[in-house]
Design a protein around this motif. Structure first.
Motif, PDB file in Angstrom:
ATOM      1  N   GLN A  84       0.910  -1.205   0.006  1.00 23.21           N
ATOM      2  CA  GLN A  84       0.022  -0.110  -0.094  1.00 23.21           C
ATOM      3  C   GLN A  84       0.736   1.321   0.000  1.00 23.21           C
ATOM      4  O   GLN A  84       0.486   2.318  -0.798  1.00 23.21           O
ATOM      5  N   THR A  85       1.926   1.146   0.618  1.00 19.91           N
ATOM      6  CA  THR A  85       2.842   2.499   0.670  1.00 19.91           C
ATOM      7  C   THR A  85       3.377   2.799  -0.764  1.00 19.91           C
ATOM      8  O   THR A  85       3.580   3.860  -1.140  1.00 19.91           O
ATOM      9  N   ALA A  86       3.818   1.645  -1.341  1.00 18.80           N
ATOM     10  CA  ALA A  86       4.193   1.784  -2.789  1.00 18.80           C
ATOM     11  C   ALA A  86       3.332   2.251  -3.680  1.00 18.80           C
ATOM     12  O   ALA A  86       3.448   3.181  -4.394  1.00 18.80           O
ATOM     13  N   MET A  87       2.006   1.784  -3.642  1.00 15.82           N
ATOM     14  CA  MET A  87       0.939   2.369  -4.417  1.00 15.82           C
ATOM     15  C   MET A  87       0.516   3.633  -4.020  1.00 15.82           C
ATOM     16  O   MET A  87       0.248   4.477  -5.031  1.00 15.82           O
ATOM     17  N   LEU A  88       0.543   4.168  -2.903  1.00 17.95           N
ATOM     18  CA  LEU A  88       0.063   5.433  -2.443  1.00 17.95           C
ATOM     19  C   LEU A  88       1.057   6.466  -3.052  1.00 17.95           C
ATOM     20  O   LEU A  88       0.762   7.610  -3.307  1.00 17.95           O
ATOM     21  N   TRP A  89       2.176   6.134  -2.510  1.00 19.34           N
ATOM     22  CA  TRP A  89       3.215   7.137  -2.582  1.00 19.34           C
ATOM     23  C   TRP A  89       4.343   7.186  -3.889  1.00 19.34           C
ATOM     24  O   TRP A  89       4.936   7.880  -3.925  1.00 19.34           O
ATOM     25  N   GLY A  90       4.127   6.115  -4.734  1.00 15.73           N
ATOM     26  CA  GLY A  90       5.017   5.953  -5.813  1.00 15.73           C
ATOM     27  C   GLY A  90       4.881   7.087  -6.719  1.00 15.73           C
ATOM     28  O   GLY A  90       5.833   7.792  -7.030  1.00 15.73           O
ATOM     29  N   ALA A  91       3.697   7.456  -7.091  1.00 13.04           N
ATOM     30  CA  ALA A  91       3.530   8.697  -8.048  1.00 13.04           C
ATOM     31  C   ALA A  91       3.923  10.022  -7.465  1.00 13.04           C
ATOM     32  O   ALA A  91       4.748  10.999  -8.218  1.00 13.04           O
ATOM     33  N   THR A  92       3.721  10.293  -6.280  1.00  7.80           N
ATOM     34  CA  THR A  92       4.060  11.454  -5.570  1.00  7.80           C
ATOM     35  C   THR A  92       5.731  11.338  -5.725  1.00  7.80           C
ATOM     36  O   THR A  92       6.293  12.551  -5.547  1.00  7.80           O
ATOM     37  N   PHE A  93       6.356  10.388  -5.132  1.00  6.07           N
ATOM     38  CA  PHE A  93       7.737  10.074  -5.097  1.00  6.07           C
ATOM     39  C   PHE A  93       8.538  10.684  -6.426  1.00  6.07           C
ATOM     40  O   PHE A  93       9.287  11.249  -6.420  1.00  6.07           O
ATOM     41  N   PHE A  94       7.803  10.183  -7.664  1.00 13.30           N
ATOM     42  CA  PHE A  94       8.437  10.404  -8.809  1.00 13.30           C
ATOM     43  C   PHE A  94       8.242  11.960  -9.238  1.00 13.30           C
ATOM     44  O   PHE A  94       9.119  12.527  -9.984  1.00 13.30           O
ATOM     45  N   VAL A  95       7.188  12.521  -8.624  1.00 14.32           N
ATOM     46  CA  VAL A  95       6.871  13.872  -9.038  1.00 14.32           C
ATOM     47  C   VAL A  95       7.739  15.009  -8.280  1.00 14.32           C
ATOM     48  O   VAL A  95       8.692  15.768  -8.508  1.00 14.32           O
ATOM     49  N   SER A  96       7.896  14.504  -6.763  1.00 10.97           N
ATOM     50  CA  SER A  96       8.606  15.457  -5.898  1.00 10.97           C
ATOM     51  C   SER A  96       9.912  15.289  -5.821  1.00 10.97           C
ATOM     52  O   SER A  96      10.699  16.273  -5.715  1.00 10.97           O
ATOM     53  N   ASP A  97      10.547  13.941  -5.860  1.00 15.89           N
ATOM     54  CA  ASP A  97      11.888  13.577  -5.723  1.00 15.89           C
ATOM     55  C   ASP A  97      12.590  13.539  -6.899  1.00 15.89           C
ATOM     56  O   ASP A  97      13.869  14.019  -6.964  1.00 15.89           O
ATOM     57  N   ARG A  98      11.878  13.171  -7.906  1.00 16.78           N
ATOM     58  CA  ARG A  98      12.536  12.927  -9.378  1.00 16.78           C
ATOM     59  C   ARG A  98      12.148  13.916 -10.488  1.00 16.78           C
ATOM     60  O   ARG A  98      12.591  13.957 -11.572  1.00 16.78           O
ATOM     61  N   GLY A  99      11.035  14.797 -10.056  1.00 15.38           N
ATOM     62  CA  GLY A  99      10.972  15.896 -10.956  1.00 15.38           C
ATOM     63  C   GLY A  99       9.897  15.513 -12.418  1.00 15.38           C
ATOM     64  O   GLY A  99      10.309  16.457 -13.080  1.00 15.38           O
ATOM     65  N   PHE A 100       9.325  14.556 -12.375  1.00 17.72           N
ATOM     66  CA  PHE A 100       8.524  14.322 -13.451  1.00 17.72           C
ATOM     67  C   PHE A 100       7.102  15.091 -13.233  1.00 17.72           C
ATOM     68  O   PHE A 100       6.623  15.471 -12.396  1.00 17.72           O
TER      69      PHE A 100
END
Length: 411
Positions: free
Chosen positions: A248-264
């Motif tokens: 659930q953590t991967a599913m919930l925060w994956g997209a936000t991780f790629f936006v906020s930490d990786r800049g997509f």
């Protein structure tokens, strides 16, 4: 007739998976439109998970009174109503309100259907069943990605999935006469016939007879305290807690991780976040072909190890490698849930399986309730870069607990 019932159970798991990825995929845009911090996603998933815990613990009583067919149809209808409510929400508190039927609808059938399949069908069906959950969970992020591409219109994604759930509700309601016909047959016979027709070894016995619709399981009641005293049960509960927190953590925060930490971009990140669910779905489908030969223990061990490797790859500051790591983490996670469920009758006895699977569901939803919001709180202070290391810790905890269970079974 019996294989048709199995097909309906598969359909029910598609409907269970459909809503599960929507919040995580759309949250990078949703929290800005609603004017709340990014960490508030954890509040919504907390409410959903609490509702799921309550309804899963009540599922035995509900199924006994109303029948599995009606409980399934009403649960899907509740989820459809919640999704349509999300689509018209203009404030965060509205999402919290609609999250209540969202969670209650998701959990009512989980324990009963999982125990039924664990008792009466082989490991391949358990993997394929949860693969169909992944089909539903894989569709949602792409629907959200399309909606976000169209001027950030995230309510359209909830509306589309809600309407699809209404269609599934209609199919389930139309199938109620089938559930009633099978209910008239001695419990257990239907599943045995289905396995025989499918070319597999029948797995039902009089001792483990279970309800298909409306009746009582032919098993002695096992209290919560008695179940917790069985050697190995605390270990498997911690393992299930860790696995479902990982998922659930991967599913919930994956997209936000790629936006906020990786800049997509948010629309691209929604698709990248779906890589975990795609890996999960494909992995379960493939595992179905060799699960009976490999065995549940090896699938669980290999799954946690591969999930840990995937988390490490996500930590690397390389875009393509991170995406591959996210997908690999999903492939690794794929067999863990179905294998833990399917091994429950073997590990703890068929007489105890319904009680222990019910507790496992509660442990699972507790993991999804506590750990994703906890990551939101921690990442708000430390940073979203922590996500892969958080996932790694959960994978290693699950591995340690299942190996401890294996040691108890060998001794």
């Amino acid at each position: 007739m019996y294989l048709l019932l199995l097909a309906i159970i598969y359909l029910a798991f598609i409907s269970l998976g459909l809503p599960d990825s929507l919040v995580g995929a759309g949250w990078p845009v949703m929290h800005e439109d609603l004017g709340v911090p990014v960490s508030y996603a954890g509040g919504i998933t907390f409410i959903i998970a609490v509702g799921t815990i309550i309804s899963s613990l009540a599922s035995e009583r509900l199924t006994r009174r109303f029948g599995a067919g009606l409980v399934t149809a009403v649960s899907v209808a509740m989820t459809a109503a919640a999704l349509l409510g999300f689509s018209v929400a203009t404030h965060y508190w509205m999402l919290c309100l609609w999250a209540i039927p969202y969670g209650l609808g998701a959990g009512a059938v989980d324990a009963a259907l999982n125990n039924y399949v664990a008792l009466h069908y082989t490991a391949r069906h358990m993997n394929w069943l949860h693969s169909f959950w992944g089909v539903g969970a894989s569709i949602s992020p792409f629907v959200m990605s399309l909606a976000l591409s169209a001027n950030g219109n995230w309510p359209a994604a909830y509306r589309a999935i809600g309407l699809l759930q209404i269609g599934l509700t209609a199919v389930l309601l139309a199938s109620l006469p089938l559930w009633r016909r099978i209910a008239a047959i001695r419990p257990g016979d239907g599943a045995q016939a289905a396995e025989a027709a499918d070319g597999a070894e029948p797995d039902g016995t009089a001792e483990a007879a279970s309800v298909v619709d409306g009746g009582r399981a032919a098993q002695t009641h096992v209290s919560l305290l008695a179940a917790l005293r069985i050697p190995g049960v605390p270990s498997v509960l911690l393992a299930f807690f860790a696995y479902c927190a990982f998922e659930q953590t991967a599913m919930l925060w994956g997209a936000t991780f790629f936006v906020s930490d990786r800049g997509f971009e948010a629309s691209s990140a929604a698709s990248f976040g779906a890589l975990f669910v795609l890996g999960l779905t494909a992995g379960r489908f493939l595992c179905g072909f060799f699960a009976d030969r490999v065995g549940d223990r090896a699938l669980i061990r290999g799954g946690f190890l591969l999930g840990a490797v995937g988390a490490l790859l996500v930590a690397l500051p390389l875009g393509a490698v991170s995406f591959m790591g996210f997908a690999l983490a999903g492939v690794g996670a794929a067999p863990v849930y179905p294998a833990i469920i399917h091994s429950t009758p073997e590990n703890f006895g068929r007489r105890n399986s319904q009680a222990i699977i019910g507790i496992q569901m509660a442990a699972a939803y507790t993991g999804t309730t506590i750990m994703p919001p906890l990551f939101g709180i921690i990442s708000g202070r430390v940073g979203l870069w922590l996500l892969p290391f958080y996932l790694l810790a959960l994978a290693l905890l699950g591995l340690a607990m299942t190996e401890r269970l294996n040691g108890l079974k060998r001794s």
